[in-house]
Motif scaffolding. Structure first.
Motif, PDB file in Angstrom:
ATOM      1  N   GLY A  63      41.229  42.683  36.949  1.00 30.82           N
ATOM      2  CA  GLY A  63      40.265  41.606  36.733  1.00 30.82           C
ATOM      3  C   GLY A  63      38.988  41.806  37.534  1.00 30.82           C
ATOM      4  O   GLY A  63      37.883  41.560  37.036  1.00 30.82           O
ATOM      5  N   ALA A  64      39.127  42.282  38.764  1.00 31.63           N
ATOM      6  CA  ALA A  64      37.943  42.553  39.593  1.00 31.63           C
ATOM      7  C   ALA A  64      37.106  43.646  38.960  1.00 31.63           C
ATOM      8  O   ALA A  64      35.870  43.542  38.906  1.00 31.63           O
ATOM      9  CB  ALA A  64      38.371  42.942  41.008  1.00 31.63           C
ATOM     10  N   GLN A  66      36.971  44.393  35.783  1.00 27.52           N
ATOM     11  CA  GLN A  66      36.332  43.838  34.588  1.00 27.52           C
ATOM     12  C   GLN A  66      35.078  43.044  34.957  1.00 27.52           C
ATOM     13  O   GLN A  66      34.038  43.177  34.303  1.00 27.52           O
ATOM     14  CB  GLN A  66      37.313  42.937  33.832  1.00 27.52           C
ATOM     15  CG  GLN A  66      38.419  43.698  33.150  1.00 27.52           C
ATOM     16  CD  GLN A  66      39.450  42.773  32.538  1.00 27.52           C
ATOM     17  OE1 GLN A  66      39.842  41.771  33.150  1.00 27.52           O
ATOM     18  NE2 GLN A  66      39.904  43.098  31.335  1.00 27.52           N
ATOM     19  N   ARG A  67      35.190  42.242  36.007  1.00 26.89           N
ATOM     20  CA  ARG A  67      34.022  41.441  36.415  1.00 26.89           C
ATOM     21  C   ARG A  67      32.883  42.336  36.902  1.00 26.89           C
ATOM     22  O   ARG A  67      31.723  42.125  36.543  1.00 26.89           O
ATOM     23  CB  ARG A  67      34.427  40.431  37.482  1.00 26.89           C
ATOM     24  CG  ARG A  67      35.241  39.271  36.919  1.00 26.89           C
ATOM     25  CD  ARG A  67      35.525  38.198  37.951  1.00 26.89           C
ATOM     26  NE  ARG A  67      36.413  38.661  39.021  1.00 26.89           N
ATOM     27  CZ  ARG A  67      37.729  38.770  38.912  1.00 26.89           C
ATOM     28  NH1 ARG A  67      38.327  38.492  37.777  1.00 26.89           N
ATOM     29  NH2 ARG A  67      38.457  39.180  39.933  1.00 26.89           N
ATOM     30  N   ASN A  70      31.366  44.193  33.944  1.00 23.56           N
ATOM     31  CA  ASN A  70      30.511  43.305  33.156  1.00 23.56           C
ATOM     32  C   ASN A  70      29.201  43.038  33.870  1.00 23.56           C
ATOM     33  O   ASN A  70      28.153  42.960  33.234  1.00 23.56           O
ATOM     34  CB  ASN A  70      31.240  41.999  32.844  1.00 23.56           C
ATOM     35  CG  ASN A  70      32.410  42.215  31.906  1.00 23.56           C
ATOM     36  OD1 ASN A  70      32.521  43.240  31.240  1.00 23.56           O
ATOM     37  ND2 ASN A  70      33.314  41.252  31.876  1.00 23.56           N
ATOM     38  N   SER A  71      29.229  42.921  35.195  1.00 22.84           N
ATOM     39  CA  SER A  71      27.998  42.758  35.967  1.00 22.84           C
ATOM     40  C   SER A  71      27.162  44.016  35.911  1.00 22.84           C
ATOM     41  O   SER A  71      25.937  43.952  35.838  1.00 22.84           O
ATOM     42  CB  SER A  71      28.314  42.426  37.426  1.00 22.84           C
ATOM     43  OG  SER A  71      28.950  41.187  37.520  1.00 22.84           O
ATOM     44  N   THR A 140      42.856  38.326  34.954  1.00 24.30           N
ATOM     45  CA  THR A 140      42.010  39.213  34.150  1.00 24.30           C
ATOM     46  C   THR A 140      41.038  38.378  33.358  1.00 24.30           C
ATOM     47  O   THR A 140      41.137  37.156  33.317  1.00 24.30           O
ATOM     48  CB  THR A 140      42.873  40.088  33.221  1.00 24.30           C
ATOM     49  OG1 THR A 140      43.616  39.250  32.347  1.00 24.30           O
ATOM     50  CG2 THR A 140      43.825  40.969  34.013  1.00 24.30           C
ATOM     51  N   ARG A 141      40.122  39.046  32.699  1.00 20.32           N
ATOM     52  CA  ARG A 141      39.093  38.318  31.958  1.00 20.32           C
ATOM     53  C   ARG A 141      39.616  37.463  30.868  1.00 20.32           C
ATOM     54  O   ARG A 141      40.625  37.475  30.346  1.00 20.32           O
ATOM     55  CB  ARG A 141      38.046  39.265  31.411  1.00 20.32           C
ATOM     56  CG  ARG A 141      38.620  40.189  30.346  1.00 20.32           C
ATOM     57  CD  ARG A 141      37.520  41.022  29.741  1.00 20.32           C
ATOM     58  NE  ARG A 141      38.148  42.027  28.939  1.00 20.32           N
ATOM     59  CZ  ARG A 141      38.225  41.954  27.611  1.00 20.32           C
ATOM     60  NH1 ARG A 141      37.713  40.973  26.950  1.00 20.32           N
ATOM     61  NH2 ARG A 141      38.806  42.917  26.949  1.00 20.32           N
TER      62      ARG A 141
END
Length: 141
Positions: A63-64, A66-67, A70-71, A140-141
């Motif tokens: 999840g980290a 993915q974030r 995305n950033s 997760t996202r």
């Protein structure tokens, strides 16, 4: 004779310590004897606490990543995405072998993770599904 009996107590105490460690280590190993509810057998309510902790860590790192990814798509540095990707791979390596079997098609969760990091959307979906089945979908996202 007192010297000998003291030595005997120390040996017995040492053996008891070894037995205690062996029992504890035995409790830490994964149990492959039953259905544990998750992909490959270690999700859901089964598996040891250590397996669950590794699964949670994997999903948290996924999840980290993915974030951060995305950033990064929005203009943030790719170095952070690379570091987050390395953390996900490290976490995938620590999953139990039973977790790996959940990847399907002869792939491991490590294989799925690497493919996801390389931009394979289907592999990322499989990794997210693994986390959802393990009960960590919110990480997760």
């Amino acid at each position: 004779m007192e010297h000998g009996s003291g030595r005997g107590r120390r040996v017995a105490g040492g053996i008891a310590g070894v037995v205690a460690v062996a029992v504890l280590m035995g409790g830490c190993s994964s149990d492959d004897s039953g259905d544990t509810g998750g992909p490959g057998g270690s999700g859901g309510s089964g598996g040891s606490e250590f397996d669950r902790a590794w699964q949670e860590n994997y999903c948290r790192q996924l999840g980290a990543w993915q974030r951060v990814r995305n950033s990064a798509e929005d203009g943030a540095g790719s170095d952070a995405a690379e570091e987050a990707g390395d953390a996900v791979v490290t976490a995938a390596r620590r999953l139990s072998s039973a977790s790996y079997e959940g990847a399907g098609d002869g792939a491991t969760m490590l294989d799925v993770t690497v493919a996801a990091l390389r931009g394979d959307g289907a592999a990322e979906g499989r990794a997210v599904e693994y986390c959802a089945t393990a009960g960590f979908e919110t990480l997760t996202r």
